[in-house]
Design a protein around this motif. Structure first.
Motif, short mmCIF file in Angstrom:
data_model
loop_
_atom_site.label_atom_id
_atom_site.label_comp_id
_atom_site.label_asym_id
_atom_site.label_seq_id
_atom_site.Cartn_x
_atom_site.Cartn_y
_atom_site.Cartn_z
N GLN A 150 0.83 -1.20 0.00
CA GLN A 150 0.00 0.00 0.00
C GLN A 150 0.87 1.26 0.00
O GLN A 150 0.60 2.22 -0.73
CB GLN A 150 -0.92 -0.02 1.23
CG GLN A 150 -1.70 1.26 1.49
CD GLN A 150 -2.41 1.21 2.85
OE1 GLN A 150 -2.87 0.16 3.30
NE2 GLN A 150 -2.49 2.35 3.51
N VAL A 151 1.92 1.23 0.79
CA VAL A 151 2.81 2.39 0.88
C VAL A 151 3.52 2.65 -0.44
O VAL A 151 3.50 3.77 -0.96
CB VAL A 151 3.86 2.20 2.00
CG1 VAL A 151 4.92 3.29 1.95
CG2 VAL A 151 3.19 2.20 3.36
N ILE A 152 4.15 1.63 -1.00
CA ILE A 152 4.94 1.88 -2.22
C ILE A 152 4.05 2.14 -3.43
O ILE A 152 4.52 2.70 -4.43
CB ILE A 152 5.92 0.72 -2.51
CG1 ILE A 152 5.17 -0.57 -2.88
CG2 ILE A 152 6.88 0.51 -1.35
CD1 ILE A 152 6.08 -1.66 -3.41
N SER A 153 2.79 1.78 -3.35
CA SER A 153 1.86 2.02 -4.46
C SER A 153 1.24 3.42 -4.40
O SER A 153 0.89 3.98 -5.44
CB SER A 153 0.75 0.97 -4.45
OG SER A 153 1.27 -0.33 -4.62
N ASN A 154 1.12 3.97 -3.18
CA ASN A 154 0.34 5.20 -3.04
C ASN A 154 1.10 6.40 -2.48
O ASN A 154 0.67 7.54 -2.69
CB ASN A 154 -0.88 4.93 -2.14
CG ASN A 154 -1.78 3.84 -2.68
OD1 ASN A 154 -2.07 3.82 -3.86
ND2 ASN A 154 -2.21 2.94 -1.80
N ASP A 155 2.18 6.16 -1.75
CA ASP A 155 2.84 7.29 -1.08
C ASP A 155 3.72 8.06 -2.06
O ASP A 155 4.50 7.46 -2.81
CB ASP A 155 3.68 6.79 0.10
CG ASP A 155 3.90 7.88 1.14
OD1 ASP A 155 4.51 8.91 0.81
OD2 ASP A 155 3.44 7.70 2.28
N ALA A 156 3.63 9.38 -2.02
CA ALA A 156 4.39 10.22 -2.94
C ALA A 156 5.74 10.64 -2.37
O ALA A 156 6.56 11.22 -3.09
CB ALA A 156 3.57 11.47 -3.30
N HIS A 157 5.97 10.33 -1.10
CA HIS A 157 7.21 10.79 -0.44
C HIS A 157 8.30 9.74 -0.61
O HIS A 157 8.15 8.58 -0.19
CB HIS A 157 6.95 11.05 1.04
CG HIS A 157 7.98 11.91 1.69
ND1 HIS A 157 9.25 11.46 1.97
CD2 HIS A 157 7.94 13.21 2.10
CE1 HIS A 157 9.94 12.42 2.55
NE2 HIS A 157 9.17 13.50 2.64
N VAL A 158 9.42 10.14 -1.19
CA VAL A 158 10.47 9.19 -1.53
C VAL A 158 11.04 8.50 -0.29
O VAL A 158 11.35 7.30 -0.33
CB VAL A 158 11.59 9.87 -2.35
CG1 VAL A 158 12.29 10.95 -1.53
CG2 VAL A 158 12.60 8.85 -2.86
N ASN A 159 11.17 9.22 0.83
CA ASN A 159 11.77 8.62 2.02
C ASN A 159 10.84 7.58 2.66
O ASN A 159 11.30 6.58 3.21
CB ASN A 159 12.13 9.69 3.04
CG ASN A 159 13.29 10.56 2.58
OD1 ASN A 159 14.08 10.14 1.74
ND2 ASN A 159 13.38 11.76 3.11
N VAL A 160 9.54 7.82 2.58
CA VAL A 160 8.59 6.85 3.10
C VAL A 160 8.67 5.58 2.26
O VAL A 160 8.72 4.45 2.80
CB VAL A 160 7.16 7.42 3.09
CG1 VAL A 160 6.18 6.38 3.63
CG2 VAL A 160 7.07 8.69 3.92
N CYS A 161 8.68 5.75 0.95
CA CYS A 161 8.76 4.59 0.06
C CYS A 161 10.08 3.84 0.26
O CYS A 161 10.11 2.61 0.22
CB CYS A 161 8.62 5.03 -1.39
SG CYS A 161 6.95 5.56 -1.83
N ALA A 162 11.16 4.58 0.47
CA ALA A 162 12.46 3.93 0.67
C ALA A 162 12.43 3.04 1.92
O ALA A 162 12.95 1.92 1.92
CB ALA A 162 13.55 4.99 0.80
N SER A 163 11.80 3.53 2.99
CA SER A 163 11.69 2.73 4.22
C SER A 163 10.89 1.46 3.96
O SER A 163 11.25 0.38 4.44
CB SER A 163 11.02 3.55 5.33
OG SER A 163 11.80 4.69 5.66
N ALA A 164 9.81 1.60 3.20
CA ALA A 164 8.96 0.45 2.92
C ALA A 164 9.67 -0.57 2.03
O ALA A 164 9.55 -1.78 2.23
CB ALA A 164 7.66 0.91 2.27
#
Length: 207
Positions: A150-164
């Motif tokens: 859900q995070v990597i599909s929807n989040d626009a923030h690169v650092n959030v996606c990197a953590s996921a």
């Protein structure tokens, strides 16, 4: 001298616990000037779920590390939705040590944290979303991969996606393959995302 000090400390402990141990008395004792009294009160309030509000309120102002640890231990033992909701506010704390302690506490409460995880992962504050991913790292729950996708599909923030992505490299299955490929395309100009995604995909293939 150390031996004498230990005996004195044990005597203080016994004296503090000799007071009335009903919930009302314990909650009052959370504000005692003596940290030993506050620590014992916090520990004993684990038997009183109705005291969650008092424990959370004390955690907000408590400076003694041992008392804070006792409060968090009791909140873990109570472990209900009210305790978890109370802990969420500390994910926004400027006190890094307290914030990390709360994250570790929430990791131990998968059943109580699960109902609010989607909300945390969509919080307006990207730091809170990153902390939510950090909680997922050790959260023993069957929906961990689903939440990460859900995070990597929807989040626009690169650092959030990197953590996921980092965590998906450890827990991801074939279900994560297509979302990871899509993320790599979406952040094609971000070297770390490309690297982490390739690594996650490689581990999925080997798994």
């Amino acid at each position: 001298m150390a031996f004498v000090k230990r005996i004195q400390t044990e005597a203080v402990d016994q004296d503090e616990r000799s007071r009335p141990r009903d919930a009302a008395g314990l909650m009052t004792e959370l504000s005692d000037a003596n940290p030993v009294a506050r620590r014992w009160a916090a520990r004993d309030l684990a038997a009183h779920p109705a005291a969650v509000g008092a424990l959370i309120a004390r955690l907000d102002v408590e400076a003694d590390a041992t008392v804070r640890d006792a409060i968090l231990t009791s909140l873990t033992q109570i472990g209900d939705a009210v305790a978890v909701q109370g802990l969420v506010k500390f994910l926004r704390s400027e006190d890094t040590a307290l914030r990390n302690e709360v994250i570790e506490t929430m990791k131990q409460l998968p059943d109580a944290v699960a109902p609010i995880m989607s909300g945390l992962l969509s919080d307006a504050d990207p730091d809170v979303r990153i902390f939510a991913v950090n909680i997922l790292e050790s959260l023993r729950h069957p929906d961990v991969e689903k939440w990460l996708i859900q995070v990597i599909s929807n989040d626009a923030h690169v650092n959030v996606c990197a953590s996921a992505v980092d965590l998906l490299g450890e827990v991801g299955s074939e279900a994560a393959r297509a979302p990871l490929e899509a993320l790599k395309q979406r952040f094609a100009q971000e070297p770390y995302i490309v690297f982490a995604t390739d690594l996650a995909l490689s581990r999925i293939r080997k798994g």
